[in-house]
Scaffold this active site. Structure first.
Site, PDB file in Angstrom:
ATOM      1  N   SER A   1      -6.671  -6.367  -8.465  1.00 20.73           N
ATOM      2  CA  SER A   1      -6.355  -4.879  -8.257  1.00 20.73           C
ATOM      3  C   SER A   1      -6.100  -4.272  -9.543  1.00 20.73           C
ATOM      4  CB  SER A   1      -5.321  -4.564  -7.062  1.00 20.73           C
ATOM      5  OG  SER A   1      -4.704  -3.355  -7.176  1.00 20.73           O
ATOM      6  N   GLY A   2      -6.275  -3.008  -9.854  1.00 19.39           N
ATOM      7  CA  GLY A   2      -6.187  -2.683 -11.027  1.00 19.39           C
ATOM      8  C   GLY A   2      -4.784  -1.563 -10.985  1.00 19.39           C
TER       9      GLY A   2
ATOM     10  N   ARG B   1       2.816   3.734  -7.401  1.00 21.87           N
ATOM     11  CA  ARG B   1       2.473   2.129  -7.621  1.00 21.87           C
ATOM     12  C   ARG B   1       3.779   1.721  -8.492  1.00 21.87           C
ATOM     13  NH1 ARG B   1      -3.300   3.016  -9.068  1.00 21.87           N
ATOM     14  NH2 ARG B   1      -2.636   3.000 -11.343  1.00 21.87           N
TER      15      ARG B   1
ATOM     16  N   GLN C   1       4.426  -4.133 -12.697  1.00 19.84           N
ATOM     17  CA  GLN C   1       3.998  -5.433 -12.168  1.00 19.84           C
ATOM     18  C   GLN C   1       3.625  -6.431 -12.956  1.00 19.84           C
ATOM     19  OE1 GLN C   1       0.818  -3.699  -8.882  1.00 19.84           O
ATOM     20  NE2 GLN C   1       1.716  -1.826 -10.219  1.00 19.84           N
TER      21      GLN C   1
ATOM     22  N   LYS D   1       0.943  -1.186  -0.198  1.00 16.75           N
ATOM     23  CA  LYS D   1      -0.009   0.057  -0.111  1.00 16.75           C
ATOM     24  C   LYS D   1       0.847   1.278   0.157  1.00 16.75           C
ATOM     25  CE  LYS D   1      -4.289   2.032   0.277  1.00 16.75           C
ATOM     26  NZ  LYS D   1      -5.107   1.751  -0.798  1.00 16.75           N
TER      27      LYS D   1
ATOM     28  N   SER E   1      -0.873  -0.831  -4.521  1.00 17.06           N
ATOM     29  CA  SER E   1      -2.100  -0.079  -4.373  1.00 17.06           C
ATOM     30  C   SER E   1      -2.003   1.281  -3.809  1.00 17.06           C
ATOM     31  CB  SER E   1      -3.195  -0.926  -3.856  1.00 17.06           C
ATOM     32  OG  SER E   1      -4.352  -0.452  -3.782  1.00 17.06           O
TER      33      SER E   1
END
EC number: 3.5.2.15
Length: 368
Positions: free
Chosen positions: A346-347, A197, A352, A165, A234
């Site tokens: 998760s978008g 991110r 990633q 996070k 995220s």
């Protein structure tokens, strides 16, 4: 010699403030509150800068757990790692996954091999001008290594999912940087989510030796050939540091769970999802005595605007953001293969997995 026992509990929610399922498990004795290390959740918000459901869910959980732990709600938030991912588009179902950890005297009978372990670490707070830049990469890499040590994992090959996070920029934070004579990576709050991110994911890649450490500011959101195969990041408005959760398999764990992963090459890579399921004995020919607990994946709209040579319009839709399209598409694919929409997708998968793809990890329960 004491062993670590890790528990994983998936609990459906009726709304971002619903804590009834968790409290019921605490009352029944299934979950010991003092053993809770992390809670990952999917909420039905928009996943954007103004997604209040993430902070609402954390506030509700902290308030509910405070009397159980004899702490203030603020102290609960400092003790437990909360990662709420907004957006349950399509068939995705709102839920939380609770991870517990405690020491036990001896492993269960019949237990052998490496089993699920979890570790946690935090970075210090970042300045707004450090988000999306090398400072965030470097500090995240340090925190990943600390979380690995906390999990009892020494071999990077045993790490199968790193959930982070991370912060984002607001107009006030940008103004504060400007007042000090510094410029931020972007002045857009929404774009800052991607920068944060991406830098966090590159920090994971550096820590695990997936890429070299000589990367800098200009590589973030530009060098998409640089990525981590296990990072899931995220961003949210509710913090200014990175919370790092490492999930992997360790010989020091006496858990009844196992984790594995694969990497999706694009948003319709069903073969990669099956490979992840197979890695924990849940593929097309599942091993007996194994049960799916949850699947964790990243979703991303291919930055070149196409999937396997065919144009998509996710990046051109002015009504719905591309991250929401991607969550719905990838969530539907995985749900169809797994047989459940209660999965963590998760978008925003910058760095990633390969561009347009992303990591997918699976936790299975083993019966003895």
């Amino acid at each position: 010699m004491p062993a670590t026992s890790v528990g994983v509990f998936k609990i459906t929610t009726r709304g971002p403030g619903d804590v009834s399922g968790l409290m019921a498990m605490i009352v029944s004795g299934a979950i010991e509150p003092t053993s809770i290390l992390a809670i990952l959740g999917k909420t039905e918000g928009n996943g954007g800068v103004n997604d209040f459901t993430r902070e609402y869910a954390v506030a509700a959980l902290c308030t509910a757990l405070a009397p159980q732990l004899v702490l203030s709600a603020h102290e609960v938030e400092q003790r437990i790692a909360f990662v709420m991912s907004g957006g349950t588009e399509g068939v995705l179902s709102p839920h939380i996954t609770v991870f517990t950890r405690q020491e036990i005297d001896r492993p269960a009978a019949g237990l052998s091999g490496k089993r699920l372990s979890i570790g946690m670490a935090h970075t210090s707070d970042f300045l707004p001008e450090e988000l999306g830049r090398s400072a965030q990469i470097t500090e995240t890499a340090k925190a990943v290594k600390a979380a690995m040590a906390d999990a009892g994992i020494s071999d990077p090959a045993d790490v199968h999912f790193v959930q982070i996070k991370c912060p984002l920029l607001t107009s006030d934070r940008v103004a504060a940087a400007n007042a000090r004579g510094n410029k931020t990576a972007t002045t857009s709050a929404y774009s800052s989510m991607a920068y944060s991110r991406g830098a966090s994911a590159l920090g994971v890649a550096v820590a695990l030796g997936e890429i070299a450490s000589d990367i800098g500011d200009d590589d973030v959101l530009r060098r998409y050939d640089l990525f981590s195969k296990v990072a899931s990041t995220s961003s949210g408005i509710e913090l200014m540091h990175n919370v790092v959760i490492v999930l992997g398999n360790s010989a020091s764990s006496a858990s009844e769970f196992e984790i594995g992963h694969a990497v999706m090459g694009d948003a319709i890579d069903a073969a990669a999802v099956m490979a992840a399921l197979t890695s924990v004995g849940l593929g097309a020919d599942p091993q007996p005595g194994r049960e799916l607990v949850n699947i964790f994946a990243k979703a991303e709209a291919s930055p070149d605007g196409s999937v396997r040579g065919f144009r998509h319009t996710m990046l051109e839709d002015t009504d719905i953001s591309s991250t929401r399209h991607a969550r719905a598409a990838v969530g539907g694919l995985i749900a169809g293969l797994a047989g459940t929409g209660a999965i963590y997708v998760s978008g925003g998968a910058e760095h990633q997995g390969p561009a347009g793809g992303g990591p997918v990890a699976v936790i299975a329960r083993l019966a003895y």
